[in-house]
Design an enzyme around this catalytic site. Structure first.
Site, PDB file in Angstrom:
ATOM      1  N   ASP A 156      18.157  16.290  57.870  1.00  0.00           N
ATOM      2  CA  ASP A 156      19.235  15.355  57.508  1.00  0.00           C
ATOM      3  C   ASP A 156      20.491  16.118  57.111  1.00  0.00           C
ATOM      4  O   ASP A 156      20.478  17.340  57.021  1.00  0.00           O
ATOM      5  CB  ASP A 156      18.774  14.403  56.388  1.00  0.00           C
ATOM      6  CG  ASP A 156      17.968  15.120  55.318  1.00  0.00           C
ATOM      7  OD1 ASP A 156      18.146  16.345  55.165  1.00  0.00           O
ATOM      8  OD2 ASP A 156      17.152  14.471  54.644  1.00  0.00           O
ATOM      9  N   ASN A 225      12.654   8.125  44.347  1.00  0.00           N
ATOM     10  CA  ASN A 225      12.475   6.725  44.760  1.00  0.00           C
ATOM     11  C   ASN A 225      11.549   6.608  45.978  1.00  0.00           C
ATOM     12  O   ASN A 225      11.432   5.553  46.570  1.00  0.00           O
ATOM     13  CB  ASN A 225      13.840   6.079  45.071  1.00  0.00           C
ATOM     14  CG  ASN A 225      14.571   6.804  46.210  1.00  0.00           C
ATOM     15  OD1 ASN A 225      14.055   7.751  46.792  1.00  0.00           O
ATOM     16  ND2 ASN A 225      15.778   6.348  46.503  1.00  0.00           N
ATOM     17  N   HIS A 227      11.914   8.330  48.863  1.00  0.00           N
ATOM     18  CA  HIS A 227      12.526   8.566  50.188  1.00  0.00           C
ATOM     19  C   HIS A 227      11.980   9.827  50.846  1.00  0.00           C
ATOM     20  O   HIS A 227      11.570  10.775  50.178  1.00  0.00           O
ATOM     21  CB  HIS A 227      14.057   8.562  50.128  1.00  0.00           C
ATOM     22  CG  HIS A 227      14.693   9.769  49.511  1.00  0.00           C
ATOM     23  ND1 HIS A 227      15.898   9.716  48.852  1.00  0.00           N
ATOM     24  CD2 HIS A 227      14.335  11.070  49.457  1.00  0.00           C
ATOM     25  CE1 HIS A 227      16.236  10.917  48.440  1.00  0.00           C
ATOM     26  NE2 HIS A 227      15.295  11.762  48.790  1.00  0.00           N
ATOM     27  N   GLU A 232      15.946   5.808  52.682  1.00  0.00           N
ATOM     28  CA  GLU A 232      15.842   5.205  51.366  1.00  0.00           C
ATOM     29  C   GLU A 232      14.888   4.001  51.411  1.00  0.00           C
ATOM     30  O   GLU A 232      14.569   3.508  52.504  1.00  0.00           O
ATOM     31  CB  GLU A 232      17.235   4.748  50.892  1.00  0.00           C
ATOM     32  CG  GLU A 232      18.271   5.864  50.814  1.00  0.00           C
ATOM     33  CD  GLU A 232      18.049   6.845  49.661  1.00  0.00           C
ATOM     34  OE1 GLU A 232      16.909   7.010  49.190  1.00  0.00           O
ATOM     35  OE2 GLU A 232      19.048   7.463  49.248  1.00  0.00           O
TER      36      GLU A 232
HETATM   37  C1  F6R Z   1      16.708  16.807  51.854  1.00  0.00           C
HETATM   38  C2  F6R Z   1      15.756  15.693  52.012  1.00  0.00           C
HETATM   39  C3  F6R Z   1      15.362  14.911  50.815  1.00  0.00           C
HETATM   40  C4  F6R Z   1      14.710  15.814  49.766  1.00  0.00           C
HETATM   41  C5  F6R Z   1      14.307  15.013  48.527  1.00  0.00           C
HETATM   42  C6  F6R Z   1      13.747  15.903  47.448  1.00  0.00           C
HETATM   43  O1  F6R Z   1      16.926  17.437  53.106  1.00  0.00           O
HETATM   44  O2  F6R Z   1      15.343  15.364  53.098  1.00  0.00           O
HETATM   45  O3  F6R Z   1      14.470  13.899  51.173  1.00  0.00           O
HETATM   46  O4  F6R Z   1      13.587  16.412  50.325  1.00  0.00           O
HETATM   47  O5  F6R Z   1      15.408  14.326  48.042  1.00  0.00           O
HETATM   48  O6  F6R Z   1      14.733  16.801  47.023  1.00  0.00           O
HETATM   49  P1  F6R Z   1      14.379  18.011  46.060  1.00  0.00           P
HETATM   50  O7  F6R Z   1      13.413  18.886  46.799  1.00  0.00           O
HETATM   51  O8  F6R Z   1      15.682  18.696  45.830  1.00  0.00           O
HETATM   52  O9  F6R Z   1      13.769  17.426  44.839  1.00  0.00           O
END
Ligand code: F6R
Length: 322
Positions: A156, A225, A227, A232
């Site tokens: 992403d 949450n 995701h 989301e």
């Molecule tokens: C980022 C992504 C997000 C993160 C998630 C957890 O490329 O795809 O889904 O994996 O927000 O983020 P961290 O690892 O920073 O807690």
């Protein structure tokens, strides 16, 4: 077996004008692995000077020092590693805020490349996988694995954030994989977050993935949450790569990547849930405070309200948790 020793001493006293407290503590937690211990020494002092009935001057001071005695990292491997990783005396974070590690390189990646030298990886950025990438890069540099035939795809990207901005997913990959491994740009498929037509970027990405024969290993993190990628809650199980509105909770938890919350984009580009599910193998990594959402994703009902729960429907998906 180990012993926990706690020693405390304090002195209190004073008179009409002065109240004082001075204390010292010493604690030594031996662990069940020989050679490990956590020692803490602390001192505290509180002084209150009563100047007049209305005026009081307080002086409070405290000092603590913790000393971790650990088995050497070279001891890693087998049951010893499992035991030492489980020790409560290990800190979760190093001083530079990276995760503490007591192991060697990541077997998931190495195994994948050895099985298929032209593997296609789709990777999340963020705090969680950082160490895995560093360990993987170390293994590659030690020539345990050859990644010259692999393709890496960014899962992403924040819309409107140029790739040289430190908060962008592209610059994250640059720091942890591209630069240390000197990976040529041809080995990467990344969203162009500055493109005038963001939707076209999504179509291009899906076409490029298809041209590569699909994703072999998808590595995702999980948001508080639920995701995955930037899908989301509410994202459809059929969703394709697309432009998405970010939840405020996602923007807040990622604001440390940017100067402040106002600089965190409201829109992002992400692989869709169906794109993620199309990967041949999926690994989700999560640590510490993600435990409640991991539990809901693994043990709860499959629901689009918790996107990670949809991974229950994949037949080759693992959750790697602490
Ligand atoms: C980022 C992504 C997000 C993160 C998630 C957890 O490329 O795809 O889904 O994996 O927000 O983020 P961290 O690892 O920073 O807690």
């Amino acid at each position: 077996p180990g012993f926990i020793k706690e020693h405390n001493a304090s002195l209190t006293g004073g008179n009409k004008w002065l109240r004082r407290y001075v204390g010292a503590s010493y604690s030594n937690n031996e662990s069940y692995v020989k050679g490990n211990a956590y020692t803490r020494v602390g001192m505290r002092g509180n002084f209150d000077f009563i100047v007049t009935k209305q005026i009081k001057i307080s002086l409070n001071t405290s000092w603590t020092r913790g000393i971790n005695k650990r088995v050497p990292a070279a001891w890693a491997g087998g049951i010893g590693d499992a035991m030492s990783n489980a020790l409560p005396i290990y800190p979760v974070y190093n001083d530079d805020k990276t995760y503490f590690r007591n192991g060697t390189s990541n077997p998931v990646f190495r195994h994948q490349v050895k099985q298929k030298p032209a593997s296609v990886f789709c990777l999340a950025s963020g705090d969680t996988p950082r160490l895995a990438y560093q360990l993987f890069a170390e293994a590659v540099l030690k020539e345990e694995v050859d990644v010259s035939g692999c393709t890496f795809i960014g899962l992403d990207e924040w819309l409107g954030i140029p790739s040289d901005n430190e908060g962008s997913c592209a610059s994250f990959f640059q720091r942890y994989l591209t630069a240390p491994l000197h990976l040529p740009a041809q080995q990467w498929l990344l969203f162009d977050a500055m493109a005038t037509d963001a939707r076209q970027q999504c179509t291009i990405m899906d076409e490029q993935i298809a041209a590569k024969g699909g994703i072999d290993l998808m590595l995702v993190g999980i948001g508080m949450n639920g995701h995955i990628g930037f899908n989301e809650p509410g994202s459809s199980i059929f969703s394709k790569t697309r432009l998405i509105n970010l939840d405020n909770s996602t923007r807040i938890s990622n604001s440390h990547e940017f100067q402040n919350i106002t600089k965190v984009p409201r829109l992002a580009l992400t692989m869709g849930i169906s794109t993620i599910l199309s990967a041949k193998r999926i690994a989700l990594m999560a640590w510490g405070m993600k435990a409640p959402i991991v539990a809901r994703s693994v043990e709860g009902q499959v629901t689009e309200q918790v996107p990670a729960s949809i991974l229950q429907q994949h037949n080759n998906c693992e959750f790697v948790v602490d």
